[in-house]
Design a protein around this motif. Structure first.
Motif, PDB file in Angstrom:
ATOM      1  N   ALA A  85      41.598  62.855  32.497  1.00  0.00           N
ATOM      2  CA  ALA A  85      42.344  63.419  31.367  1.00  0.00           C
ATOM      3  C   ALA A  85      43.445  64.355  31.863  1.00  0.00           C
ATOM      4  N   VAL A 100      47.937  54.199  28.414  1.00  0.00           N
ATOM      5  CA  VAL A 100      48.019  55.615  28.036  1.00  0.00           C
ATOM      6  C   VAL A 100      49.042  56.388  28.863  1.00  0.00           C
ATOM      7  N   TYR A 107      45.010  63.821  25.835  1.00  0.00           N
ATOM      8  CA  TYR A 107      43.790  63.101  26.197  1.00  0.00           C
ATOM      9  C   TYR A 107      42.762  64.142  26.629  1.00  0.00           C
ATOM     10  N   LEU A 139      37.908  60.935  25.933  1.00  0.00           N
ATOM     11  CA  LEU A 139      38.765  60.063  26.745  1.00  0.00           C
ATOM     12  C   LEU A 139      38.364  58.598  26.652  1.00  0.00           C
ATOM     13  N   GLN A 151      39.572  57.210  23.464  1.00  0.00           N
ATOM     14  CA  GLN A 151      41.036  57.156  23.433  1.00  0.00           C
ATOM     15  C   GLN A 151      41.564  56.009  24.289  1.00  0.00           C
TER      16      GLN A 151
END
Length: 240
Positions: A78, A143, A159, A164, A167
Motif C-alpha cells: 500500500a 492500480v 490504498y 488493499l 481494492q
C-alpha cells in the motif's frame, strides 16, 4: 544486568515500531484526504494542485521519512502503490502545463523521488519495489496510474493495508469488465499494451492472456479468440 539490557532493547524496539506505525497510519490518512480532494472520475486536478502544492509536498516529505519492511506485506504494498501515484502527480505538477507524461524526458526512468529513504524513479518503484518483490501479483498494473488516459483510472482514495486486497480485486475487475479497456471485435480481443509490455506477469503458470482476463470477467471471453493490442493513450488524465 544482561536481562535489563535485553528488556531495554525490547522496549526501544516496541516504541520505535509504535511510532513508525503511527507515522504510517498518518501518511495513509493524509494520502486518502489528498486523493479525495483532487481526484474525480479517474482524473486529477493538476491545475489546482499546481496552484497550491502544499498538501502534496507535505505528503512526499512524510513518505521520505518512512521505511516499511517488505515482510510487512500489506503495509509495504500500500505504501509503494500510493508513493508511485503521488510521485506521478508530483512529476506532472512540476512540469504543468503539460499534455502527456512523455513530454518530459526521463519522466519514468530518470527523474527520482525520495520515498522510503530512497532516491528512486517511477520505473524502479514499479519494477524493483513491487513487481520484483511480489512477482505473482499482476493486479498491481490496475492500480499504478501513469498519468495517461490509457492507464486504468486513478481512484479518489488511498490504498490502505486493511482494504488493499479488496481494492486490488475491485480495480482489476472494473478494468477487465470495461468495454473500452478490453475491446471485443468479432473473434478478436484487443487488450491494452500493458499486457504486451508486462506479458510475463499475465502469462504465469502456463496461462494465456485470455485465461488471465477471464478470471475477473463476468462475461467470459472465447478461449480461442485471437489477441491483439490497441495503442496506448498517453494524453494526460487531467480534469479540465
Amino acid at each position: 544486568m544482561e536481562l535489563k539490557k535485553i528488556l531495554t532493547a525490547v522496549l526501544v524496539t516496541l516504541v520505535f515500531q509504535s511510532g513508525t506505525s503511527q507515522d504510517l497510519n498518518s501518511f495513509f490518512g493524509q494520502a486518502d484526504s489528498f486523493f479525495s480532494t483532487y481526484v474525480k472520475n479517474g482524473r486529477v486536478n493538476y491545475k489546482e494542485i499546481k496552484s497550491n502544492p502544499d498538501a502534496l509536498n507535505a505528503l512526499l516529505d512524510q513518505a521520505q521519512k518512512l521505511s516499511v519492511d517488505k515482510s510487512d506485506v500489506k503495509n509495504f504494498q500500500a505504501f509503494w502503490i500510493n508513493g508511485y501515484n503521488l510521485a506521478v502527480i508530483k512529476g506532472i505538477v512540476d512540469n504543468y502545463p503539460i499534455k502527456s507524461p512523455l513530454d518530459k524526458g526521463g519522466f519514468f526512468d530518470k527523474i527520482t523521488y525520495n520515498i522510503g529513504g530512497k532516491n528512486i524513479t517511477l520505473n524502479d518503484i514499479e519494477n524493483k519495489m513491487l513487481r520484483a518483490n511480489f512477482p505473482k501479483e499482476a493486479r498491481f498494473h490496475f492500480v499504478l496510474v501513469c498519468a495517461g488516459l490509457g492507464c486504468p483510472p486513478i481512484i479518489p482514495n488511498a490504498y490502505m493495508p486493511n482494504t488493499l486486497e479488496a481494492q486490488l480485486q475491485k480495480q482489476t475487475e472494473l478494468s477487465l469488465n470495461n468495454a473500452d479497456f478490453v475491446r471485443i471485435k468479432g473473434k478478436k480481443v484487443l487488450l491494452s499494451q500493458i499486457f504486451e509490455w508486462y506479458s510475463v506477469d499475465f502469462k504465469q503458470d502456463g496461462k494465456s492472456f485470455i485465461d488471465f482476463v477471464n478470471q475477473y470477467r463476468k462475461e467470459k471471453l472465447d478461449s480461442g479468440a485471437r489477441v491483439a493490442f490497441y495503442p496506448y493513450d498517453w494524453n494526460l488524465n487531467e480534469i479540465k
